[in-house]
Design an enzyme around this catalytic site. Structure first.
Site, PDB file in Angstrom:
ATOM      1  N   CYS A   4       0.763  -1.346  -0.035  1.00  0.00           N
ATOM      2  CA  CYS A   4       0.086   0.200  -0.014  1.00  0.00           C
ATOM      3  C   CYS A   4       0.750   1.314  -0.050  1.00  0.00           C
ATOM      4  CB  CYS A   4      -1.165   0.150   1.209  1.00  0.00           C
ATOM      5  SG  CYS A   4      -0.087  -0.112   2.837  1.00  0.00           S
ATOM      6  N   HIS A  54      -1.506   0.528   7.375  1.00  0.00           N
ATOM      7  CA  HIS A  54      -1.948   1.077   5.928  1.00  0.00           C
ATOM      8  C   HIS A  54      -1.691   2.229   5.477  1.00  0.00           C
ATOM      9  CE1 HIS A  54      -3.959  -0.032   2.368  1.00  0.00           C
ATOM     10  NE2 HIS A  54      -5.011   0.749   2.600  1.00  0.00           N
ATOM     11  N   ASN A  75      -7.896   5.900  -0.391  1.00  0.00           N
ATOM     12  CA  ASN A  75      -7.381   4.454   0.098  1.00  0.00           C
ATOM     13  C   ASN A  75      -7.029   3.776  -1.255  1.00  0.00           C
ATOM     14  OD1 ASN A  75      -6.854   1.897   0.856  1.00  0.00           O
ATOM     15  ND2 ASN A  75      -8.810   1.616   1.956  1.00  0.00           N
TER      16      ASN A  75
END
Length: 845
Positions: free
Chosen positions: A204, A367, A387
């Site tokens: 990520c 994350h 995201n």
């Protein structure tokens, strides 16, 4: 393209090269030498070799040995940057002969050869550091050259990155890009960062870096995050390779390096992509950049990075980590970032912490979230987030709900919502610290007018304390004529070698140099204590002092690496220069010490401060230069989690319980994790007291102390208070539960023979006006005549103490009375008595 690795002849390491710090004007090798520079270096090496032969024929064996080794090092440097195989063989033969001559001289004339002085910031030495850092995660990363920017011939046997367990679980296999993304072009003209999506790879941070880079490109045409991939078109953007082979240019371990990949990409058994892509699966570059980067980082099972680190490798932008803790200055940080973001000088992402227990419902632990925009107006400061973990429209599982990313209803309800879109979320800046752990920023280095960099290794000593080591460099600042302050950034980059590296930490201390002060003397730390970090990058920003031209930079390391290496970069808007630290002073002494249950005293605000390890530092004058004043350099290394402070005090080498600022010769008022240093000059040849303290008494660990001087010195441990004497201790309290006026606590002291004593009284709960008196007693046990006292009431942190005094034998004994102000105070006391004969101490009331 095959590459030969230029290796240092093994015998070079046996020639007795000892590292001695030397100032040098050589610049760091930021790129491979040009043909003209290479030819000039060759002539220099040839001249040095010829000079070595002349010295040997003239019988100057020490000079010959030195020149032979330097010439060999120059040839090895040329070897690393030589494209011709034939020329490489010639250079290798020449360097081998030179090393053989040096070895024979050393063996035959051993007593005449002095240790070599290695200039560790010479081009050859820095180049050797970069060469030793060429392998990361088992992948050799050659340094980038312009030859790597063109189409490379396809090799069916090219190694592929290791697939992640999740990919293997779904039976992923390698397929040509044309099969995985049949309609994709390399880069779409309409590219936006919000088009990029993360698949089921745990990268990520990298995908967030690609998102903010592409979004920056769409606004400013910067090619941020894209320009690392080759071949490229005339517009500087990556293009499709005619040979299906690509090279990526990454800034890793101090220099630009190359990773070669083919266009095979991971896909599921059904043919679905299992890599980064775009929503429409119409662009190839995210998957190729991801593959090249993850090949370098050890495979698709990728953990533990952040977007600042990743974008630094992709673009060279300066990474900065800001912890969103309770002490975070939200408004101040916004002001600094907002204007730079608007001008295109920085991009940023947000990261969550590891703990799921404290996580906002709906957010993902560990994350990264991309920041697409910052907005300000109508009294509000807003952040638009995305995201990266989303689903492409071409996925068979794509639905209107999961196309809107993983912004769940929990997230929408928990975050202070201002506005939301299909794939992004806008939140209030001032509430970020409630939901995210850190900001990861990347800054355009072109924002500064000047920069400099060096590449070093940190010398290790066998059996060093806590696997620690440190080294010193200097930063020279050329101030403008008006000598106004300028902002300086210093970035430490720890070189990586394996993704399995654990427990490796780096720290930075910046100290104003006493040598360059225009107003008085004394070294002063620029910044307050900061922890050593396991982040491979550590950035510190500070405003220069117009009266200081030189700063000492202490880089410290904790870990198990035998050869820890780092790159140090400095940025400013005024000319700056990184140089080696000053040469060591001629006299030195190293000592091992520790904070234990008895000697961990804490800082000077603790009642136990006097228990800290203290040393007598004695300077002696030189007979040939009796008027020479002394100079001292003091360094202390300890564990990474221990805040340490060294302080030199004028107390004639005697143990101290407290001090006044006027007594301090050198030492900062703050504590620094893992390492501290100080410097003093203009010292009389006499004895001084050196205190080595940890911040709290709970810190118990070992430390290593090194003291250097221009005068002969002796450093010895000062015995603790009461050493060699019989010790008695008593605890109690002043005051009564009903708050009425207290009865002063007292103790009966019985001595059976003439006795020397010292008595200390403390108020452990905090400073309190206290005093202690010793009386002879009458036959009825009442106080008779004052024998000794601590003087007037004092609220000194370490309490009050008597001088060393003598008591004759007394049949009725002596009475010790403990006093405190006010008379109604309720507080605990601690009485410590030291005697050279056995005594009896009994409480009276």
């Amino acid at each position: 393209m095959s590459r030969l690795v230029a290796r240092v002849p093994p015998v070079l390491s046996t020639l007795g090269l000892s590292v001695v710090s030397q100032n040098t004007q050589a610049c760091a090798p930021k790129r491979a030498p040009t043909p003209a520079e290479w030819s000039l270096k060759l002539k220099e090496a040839q001249a040095t070799g010829a000079r070595a032969t002349k010295h040997e024929l003239a019988g100057s064996f020490d000079a010959a040995f030195d020149s032979y080794v330097k010439a060999a090092q120059a040839y090895i440097f040329l070897l690393r940057h030589c494209p011709s195989q034939q020329k490489k063989e010639e250079l290798r033969a020449l360097s081998t002969k030179l090393v053989e001559r040096a070895t024979r001289i050393k063996q035959a004339k051993k007593d005449l050869i002095r240790p070599l002085q290695r200039e560790r910031l010479s081009i050859e030495e820095q180049d050797a550091v970069l060469e030793r850092s060429s392998t990361v995660n088992g992948v050799r990363l050659p340094r980038w050259t312009t030859r790597d920017a063109v189409d490379q011939p396809f090799h069916p046997t090219d190694s592929q990155p290791t697939l992640s367990p999740l990919q293997l679980q779904q039976r992923a296999c390698w397929r040509p890009a044309a099969e995985v993304f049949p309609t994709a072009q390399m880069v779409a003209s309409s590219l936006r960062g919000r088009d990029i999506v993360q698949d089921n790879v745990s990268d990520c941070s990298l995908v967030s870096a690609l998102i903010v880079g592409a979004e920056h490109h769409s606004k400013f045409g910067s090619k941020l995050g894209l320009s690392c991939l080759y071949p490229q078109g005339d517009d500087g953007l990556p293009r499709l390779s005619k040979t299906r082979r690509y090279t990526a240019r990454f800034l890793v371990n101090g220099t630009w390096r190359m990773v070669t990949i083919d266009d095979n990409l991971p896909a599921s058994e059904s043919g679905q992509p299992m890599s980064a892509s775009t929503k429409e699966q119409d662009q190839l570059w995210p998957a190729l950049v991801e593959k090249a980067y993850l090949k370098m980082m050890g495979g698709y099972e990728f953990h533990g990075s952040n977007s600042g680190i990743d974008l630094h490798a992709l673009s060279g932008w300066i990474p900065e980590h800001i912890a969103l803790s309770s002490g975070h200055h939200s408004g101040k940080t916004w002001t600094r970032i907002f204007d730079a973001f608007e001008a295109g000088r920085c991009v940023l992402t947000l990261g969550t912490g590891k703990s799921e227990a404290s996580l906002t419902p709906g957010l993902i632990a560990s994350h990264s979230y991309a920041v697409l925009d910052l907005r300000e107006g109508e009294g509000r400061r807003e952040v638009e987030l995305m995201n990266p973990w989303r689903t492409s429209t071409s996925s068979p599982t794509a639905t209107p709900s999961n196309l809107s990313s993983t912004w769940t209803e929990d997230v929408r309800n928990a975050l202070p919502r201002i506005d939301s879109g299909a794939e992004t979320f806008v939140v209030d800046w001032d509430h970020l610290s409630s939901h995210f752990e850190a900001l990861h920023l990347s800054w355009d280095p072109r924002s500064f007018r000047a920069s400099d960099s060096v590449h070093c290794s940190i010398p290790r000593k066998a059996g060093g304390t806590n696997s620690g080591a440190s080294t010193q460099l200097q930063l020279k600042v050329e101030h403008s004529p008006d000598r106004l302050p300028t902002e300086i950034w210093v970035l430490v980059s720890r070189h990586l070698h394996d993704k399995g590296d654990a427990e490796e930490f780096v720290g930075l201390n910046i100290v104003k140099s006493w040598r360059s002060s225009r107003k008085g003397r004394g070294a002063t730390r620029v910044h307050d204590a900061s922890s050593l970090t396991d982040n491979p990058f550590l950035l510190y920003r500070f405003d220069s002092d117009p009266d200081i031209d030189v700063y000492n930079l202490f880089v410290s390391y904790r870990g198990a690496a035998a050869d820890p290496r780092f790159t140090l970069r400095a940025f400013a808007d005024t000319p700056i220069k990184l140089e080696d630290g000053p040469p060591p002073l001629p006299y030195s002494q190293s000592l091992q010490g520790s904070w234990t249950e008895k000697t961990a005293g804490g800082n000077h605000a603790c009642a136990t401060f006097l228990n800290n390890p203290q040393y007598r530092v004695s300077l002696s004058s030189l007979p040939e230069r009796p008027n020479l004043r002394g100079e001292l350099s003091i360094r202390c290394d300890t564990s990474k989690d221990t805040p340490v402070n060294v302080k030199l005090v004028r107390r004639k080498g005697e143990r101290i319980a407290d001090f006044e600022e006027r007594d301090v010769v050198a030492g900062a008022s703050t504590y620094s994790y893992g390492f501290d240093s100080t410097h003093a000059d203009d010292l009389f040849p006499e004895s001084y007291t050196l205190v080595v303290s940890s911040f709290q008494p709970l810190h118990k660990t070992d430390f290593e102390l090194r003291v250097e001087s221009n005068l002969p010195l002796e450093v010895s441990l000062i015995p603790p208070e009461g050493a060699g004497m019989f010790a008695r201790s008593a605890r109690g309290s002043w005051g009564s539960p009903d708050g009425s006026e207290q009865v002063e606590p007292s103790f009966l002291l019985a001595v059976s023979k003439p006795t020397q004593l010292r008595i200390r009284l403390q108020a452990p709960e905090g400073p309190l006006p206290i005093a202690l008196s010793i009386y002879s007693t009458s036959t009825d046990g009442a106080p008779h005549e004052l024998v000794e006292s601590t003087g007037p009431f004092s609220d000194a942190v370490c309490g009050v103490v008597t001088r060393l005094f003598r008591l004759p034998t007394s049949d009725s004994g002596y009475l010790i009375i403990l006093r405190a102000l006010p008379s109604t105070v309720q507080a605990e006391f601690h009485l410590l008595l030291y005697a050279d004969q056995p005594v009896t101490l009994s409480p009276q009331r």
